[in-house]
Design a protein around this motif. Structure first.
Motif, mmCIF file in Angstrom:
data_model
loop_
_atom_site.group_PDB
_atom_site.id
_atom_site.type_symbol
_atom_site.label_atom_id
_atom_site.label_comp_id
_atom_site.label_asym_id
_atom_site.label_seq_id
_atom_site.Cartn_x
_atom_site.Cartn_y
_atom_site.Cartn_z
ATOM 1 N N PRO A 134 0.780 -1.241 0.000
ATOM 2 C CA PRO A 134 0.000 0.000 0.000
ATOM 3 C C PRO A 134 0.812 1.291 0.000
ATOM 4 N N GLY A 135 2.134 1.211 0.071
ATOM 5 C CA GLY A 135 2.940 2.434 0.010
ATOM 6 C C GLY A 135 3.350 2.974 1.355
ATOM 7 N N ARG A 136 2.466 2.899 2.327
ATOM 8 C CA ARG A 136 2.789 3.384 3.667
ATOM 9 C C ARG A 136 2.288 2.381 4.699
ATOM 10 N N TYR A 137 3.019 2.303 5.802
ATOM 11 C CA TYR A 137 2.547 1.531 6.937
ATOM 12 C C TYR A 137 1.483 2.358 7.661
ATOM 13 N N LYS A 138 0.683 1.696 8.485
ATOM 14 C CA LYS A 138 -0.396 2.409 9.188
ATOM 15 C C LYS A 138 0.139 3.420 10.188
ATOM 16 N N ASP A 139 1.420 3.243 10.595
ATOM 17 C CA ASP A 139 2.005 4.240 11.497
ATOM 18 C C ASP A 139 2.543 5.450 10.736
ATOM 19 N N GLY A 140 2.356 5.450 9.399
ATOM 20 C CA GLY A 140 2.745 6.600 8.588
ATOM 21 C C GLY A 140 4.109 6.488 7.933
ATOM 22 N N SER A 141 4.912 5.497 8.302
ATOM 23 C CA SER A 141 6.248 5.374 7.714
ATOM 24 C C SER A 141 6.155 4.854 6.280
ATOM 25 N N ASN A 142 7.118 5.268 5.466
ATOM 26 C CA ASN A 142 7.119 4.915 4.048
ATOM 27 C C ASN A 142 7.633 3.504 3.819
ATOM 28 N N SER A 143 7.005 2.787 2.901
ATOM 29 C CA SER A 143 7.527 1.492 2.496
ATOM 30 C C SER A 143 8.449 1.693 1.291
ATOM 31 N N THR A 144 8.990 0.591 0.770
ATOM 32 C CA THR A 144 10.050 0.667 -0.237
ATOM 33 C C THR A 144 9.672 1.464 -1.494
ATOM 34 N N PRO A 145 8.490 1.293 -2.081
ATOM 35 C CA PRO A 145 8.183 2.060 -3.304
ATOM 36 C C PRO A 145 8.316 3.573 -3.123
ATOM 37 N N ILE A 146 7.857 4.083 -1.999
ATOM 38 C CA ILE A 146 7.927 5.526 -1.759
ATOM 39 C C ILE A 146 9.380 5.964 -1.608
ATOM 40 N N LYS A 147 10.180 5.170 -0.914
ATOM 41 C CA LYS A 147 11.595 5.522 -0.727
ATOM 42 C C LYS A 147 12.345 5.523 -2.054
ATOM 43 N N ILE A 148 12.017 4.582 -2.926
ATOM 44 C CA ILE A 148 12.654 4.544 -4.248
ATOM 45 C C ILE A 148 12.307 5.796 -5.043
ATOM 46 N N LEU A 149 11.051 6.182 -5.030
ATOM 47 C CA LEU A 149 10.633 7.373 -5.781
ATOM 48 C C LEU A 149 11.249 8.645 -5.187
ATOM 49 N N GLU A 150 11.365 8.711 -3.878
ATOM 50 C CA GLU A 150 12.010 9.871 -3.247
ATOM 51 C C GLU A 150 13.473 9.969 -3.668
ATOM 52 N N SER A 151 14.153 8.828 -3.768
ATOM 53 C CA SER A 151 15.544 8.824 -4.240
ATOM 54 C C SER A 151 15.625 9.343 -5.667
ATOM 55 N N ALA A 152 14.689 8.929 -6.512
ATOM 56 C CA ALA A 152 14.686 9.359 -7.909
ATOM 57 C C ALA A 152 14.440 10.853 -8.032
ATOM 58 N N ILE A 153 13.535 11.378 -7.230
ATOM 59 C CA ILE A 153 13.221 12.812 -7.265
ATOM 60 C C ILE A 153 14.438 13.642 -6.882
ATOM 61 N N ALA A 154 15.293 13.087 -6.022
ATOM 62 C CA ALA A 154 16.463 13.826 -5.529
ATOM 63 C C ALA A 154 17.619 13.847 -6.515
ATOM 64 N N ASN A 155 17.505 13.130 -7.635
ATOM 65 C CA ASN A 155 18.607 13.043 -8.591
ATOM 66 C C ASN A 155 18.143 13.460 -9.987
ATOM 67 N N PRO A 156 18.756 14.477 -10.591
ATOM 68 C CA PRO A 156 18.308 14.968 -11.904
ATOM 69 C C PRO A 156 18.330 13.899 -12.995
ATOM 70 N N ASP A 157 19.368 13.045 -13.008
ATOM 71 C CA ASP A 157 19.418 11.995 -14.032
ATOM 72 C C ASP A 157 18.264 11.023 -13.882
ATOM 73 N N MET A 158 18.003 10.605 -12.648
ATOM 74 C CA MET A 158 16.908 9.659 -12.430
ATOM 75 C C MET A 158 15.552 10.300 -12.714
ATOM 76 N N GLN A 159 15.438 11.589 -12.458
ATOM 77 C CA GLN A 159 14.188 12.286 -12.783
ATOM 78 C C GLN A 159 13.836 12.101 -14.260
ATOM 79 N N ASN A 160 14.859 12.114 -15.111
ATOM 80 C CA ASN A 160 14.639 12.060 -16.555
ATOM 81 C C ASN A 160 14.689 10.653 -17.139
ATOM 82 N N MET A 161 15.244 9.690 -16.391
ATOM 83 C CA MET A 161 15.506 8.378 -16.994
ATOM 84 C C MET A 161 14.747 7.218 -16.358
#
Length: 375
Positions: free
Chosen positions: A52-79
């Motif tokens: 579901p993307g998040r645990y019920k306590d509000g913490s992020n699961s793996t898909p959200i963390k991967i997307l956050e990493s991509a957003i933080a990198n210009p190359d990954m944003q585009n590729m």
């Protein structure tokens, strides 16, 4: 298998699992991106059991963390192309919502795909029919349904494609003796291997059963072409029994070395500086896993035997010896320094000509080591 309680809160093992995947994704992408750029290619992250993307306590699961990493990198944003699947429609809806709430998600050139399919033969056939762009493939099923050698091989067959999969050991251990799920077990191990494992398990104690099961999976993956296979174990919270295993599969030694360092850093304990990879001592019945449990003292003897009567650099010693063993680069340097101090090897430059770091003499990758003939 019910998933509700699993996502109530992020337990420590889930946090470590997510951290290993996130760290490897980042390191993998940094290695792959320059070559992908030259080929005008994208890169991909695929998760077929996304949750579901998040645990019920509000913490992020793996898909959200991967997307956050991509957003933080210009190359990954585009590729980066991302595909998240889950058979549970409620999870898919929740994941959609969680993704849309990520700050900066609109900066990604390729909108994350969130789909609702059952993982089975159709997906395997789809991957087999296509030449995939460099892809990191994460497989984290709740049990074992959908997890198969064919699924993993359908992705890692292509250049730059690695797989990390997480499985519930106890469910597979029970499944091997359950005729009702024989088909799923055969898909995971291959029928011949599964039958062999079933026969072996009849006379083994619990610890031997676990080592035999994981050894069989690792060997089956290698036979399918995943040349570099690296396992990591997770224990139950009480520390007495195994809950899950995470296994990394790659066709390239560079990915193997990167993941080995990541798993070493995430190990809960070390013996003589050698990381545990969270496994219990293995026995000679499981030669692949046994190599992961030999202490640093044994490494010195192995090196004297393996490289007898040769002159070779520290880097080449490491490259030629570490695959299939739990030793990392710093362990080889420590062993060689010990052998040099005992007068068992000669180093060029010698200890008094090498630089020091924080008072300790270093052993650089370029140092040449001369081993004596076998006694």
């Amino acid at each position: 298998m019910a998933t509700t309680s699993f996502f109530d809160e992020q337990k420590e093992q889930s946090l470590i699992k997510a951290r290993i995947v996130e760290k490897y994704f980042w390191a993998w992408a940094k290695v792959i991106i320059p070559t992908a750029k030259k080929a005008d290619s994208t890169i991909a992250y695929i998760d077929l059991f996304a949750g579901p993307g998040r645990y019920k306590d509000g913490s992020n699961s793996t898909p959200i963390k991967i997307l956050e990493s991509a957003i933080a990198n210009p190359d990954m944003q585009n590729m980066l192309v991302t595909v998240f699947n889950d058979v549970d429609a409620a999870n898919v809806s929740s994941l959609h919502e969680a993704i849309n709430l990520i700050p900066g998600i609109e900066s990604l050139k390729y909108k994350p795909q969130v789909i609702n399919n059952e993982v089975g033969e159709n997906i395997v056939n789809t991957f087999n029919e296509r030449k995939l762009v460099p892809t990191l493939f994460f497989v984290d099923p709740w049990g074992y349904k959908g997890l198969s050698l064919q699924l993993i091989n359908s992705v890692v067959k292509n250049w730059g494609c690695d797989c990390i999969f997480f499985f519930n050991y106890n469910r597979i251990n029970m499944g091997l003796s359950n005729a009702a799920v024989e088909e799923h077990m055969n898909a995971l191990f291959g029928k011949i291997t599964a039958d062999q494992v079933r026969e072996q398990l009849k006379t083994l104690n619990p610890q031997e059963r676990e080592l035999t099961v994981v050894e069989a999976i690792c060997e089956a993956l290698k036979e399918m072409g995943g040349e570099y296979v690296l396992p990591f174990r997770f224990k139950h919270e009480n520390g007495k029994r195994t809950s899950h295993h995470l296994i990394f599969v790659s066709k390239h030694v560079k990915g193997y070395k990167i993941m080995k360092d990541i798993m070493a850093n995430e190990s809960s304990e070390q013996n003589q500086g050698v990381p545990s990879f969270e496994y219990n001592p293995a026995t000679y019945r499981q030669p692949l896993l046994f190599e992961f449990y030999r202490p640093l003292d044994d490494l010195e003897e192995m090196l004297l035997d393996k490289f007898a009567d040769r002159t070779i650099t520290m880097q080449d010693i490491y490259e030629q010896h570490h695959v299939g063993r739990r030793y990392i680069s710093k362990n080889y340097k420590a062993a060689l320094k010990n052998l040099e101090a005992k007068g068992n090897i000669a180093a060029d430059p010698p200890v008094n000509k090498r630089r020091k770091n924080k008072g300790e003499t270093t052993f650089a990758d370029s140092v040449k080591v001369t081993f004596p003939p076998k006694q």
